[in-house]
Design a protein around this motif. Structure first.
Motif, short mmCIF file in Angstrom:
data_model
loop_
_atom_site.label_atom_id
_atom_site.label_comp_id
_atom_site.label_asym_id
_atom_site.label_seq_id
_atom_site.Cartn_x
_atom_site.Cartn_y
_atom_site.Cartn_z
N CYS A 50 -34.41 -16.14 82.24
CA CYS A 50 -33.32 -17.62 81.86
C CYS A 50 -34.22 -18.51 83.20
O CYS A 50 -35.02 -18.35 84.15
N HIS A 54 -29.57 -25.86 82.54
CA HIS A 54 -30.84 -27.64 82.20
C HIS A 54 -31.92 -27.62 81.57
O HIS A 54 -32.54 -28.79 81.54
N SER A 55 -32.74 -26.04 81.52
CA SER A 55 -33.90 -26.38 81.25
C SER A 55 -33.80 -26.11 79.65
O SER A 55 -33.22 -25.78 79.25
N GLY A 56 -35.56 -26.63 79.60
CA GLY A 56 -34.92 -25.64 77.91
C GLY A 56 -35.35 -24.32 77.89
O GLY A 56 -36.16 -24.64 76.78
N GLY A 57 -35.41 -23.94 78.34
CA GLY A 57 -35.49 -21.81 78.08
C GLY A 57 -36.58 -21.92 78.67
O GLY A 57 -37.16 -22.98 79.29
N ASN A 64 -27.04 -19.39 77.08
CA ASN A 64 -27.52 -19.85 75.87
C ASN A 64 -26.28 -20.67 74.52
O ASN A 64 -25.84 -21.21 74.34
N ARG A 69 -21.41 -24.95 77.90
CA ARG A 69 -22.42 -25.67 78.15
C ARG A 69 -23.18 -27.08 77.22
O ARG A 69 -22.87 -27.70 77.24
N LEU A 73 -23.12 -30.59 76.51
CA LEU A 73 -24.57 -31.07 76.34
C LEU A 73 -23.49 -32.06 74.96
O LEU A 73 -24.63 -33.46 74.70
#
Ligand code: SF4
Ligand code: SF4
Length: 117
Positions: A50, A54-57, A64, A69, A73
């Motif tokens: 992980c 806030h990451s793109g993955g 997820n 979350r 978003l």
């Protein structure tokens, strides 16, 4: 430095983030064992990847799928739920029953935002 998830958890302090950032398999194994017990599931070391909320993955599966979350978003929240006009909604309030420190932090951030507006 803190890296706050929408719910107020500090991702920079999360073992999944640290294990991914350091590519640390020993920590992945330890975390998989601990979280398997905590979440009553059977996680493997490969599941512990992980880069933060806030990451793109990659993103840990539970985060997820996290409703908080997803909602944040959709609402185009930039940093944390403290910014939300519906703070603290029922979903977040329920979740925060298990996370008192995160609740206190977001309550404080929300009050600061209210005072500025
Ligand atoms: S999003 Fe990732 S780093 Fe943040 S709390 Fe969830 S598992 Fe940990
Ligand atoms: S409605 Fe709740 S979960 Fe959604 S962004 Fe607002 S405070 Fe967060």
């Amino acid at each position: 430095m803190k890296m706050l998830a929408f719910c107020g958890i500090d991702c920079a302090n999360c073992p999944a983030y640290i294990a991914t950032f350091e590519n640390n398999d020993r920590l992945r194994i330890e975390t998989a064992a601990k979280w398997s017990e905590m979440f009553r599931s059977s996680l493997k070391k490969e599941d512990i990847n992980c880069m933060g909320c806030h990451s793109g993955g990659p993103l840990f599966s539970y985060c997820n799928e996290c409703g908080i979350r997803k909602c944040a978003l959709e609402q185009k929240i930039k940093e944390t739920c403290a910014e939300c006009s519906d703070y603290s909604c029922q979903l977040l309030t329920e979740f925060h029953k298990m996370l008192q420190d995160e609740k206190k932090l977001l309550d404080r951030l929300h009050s600061e935002i209210e005072m500025r507006s």
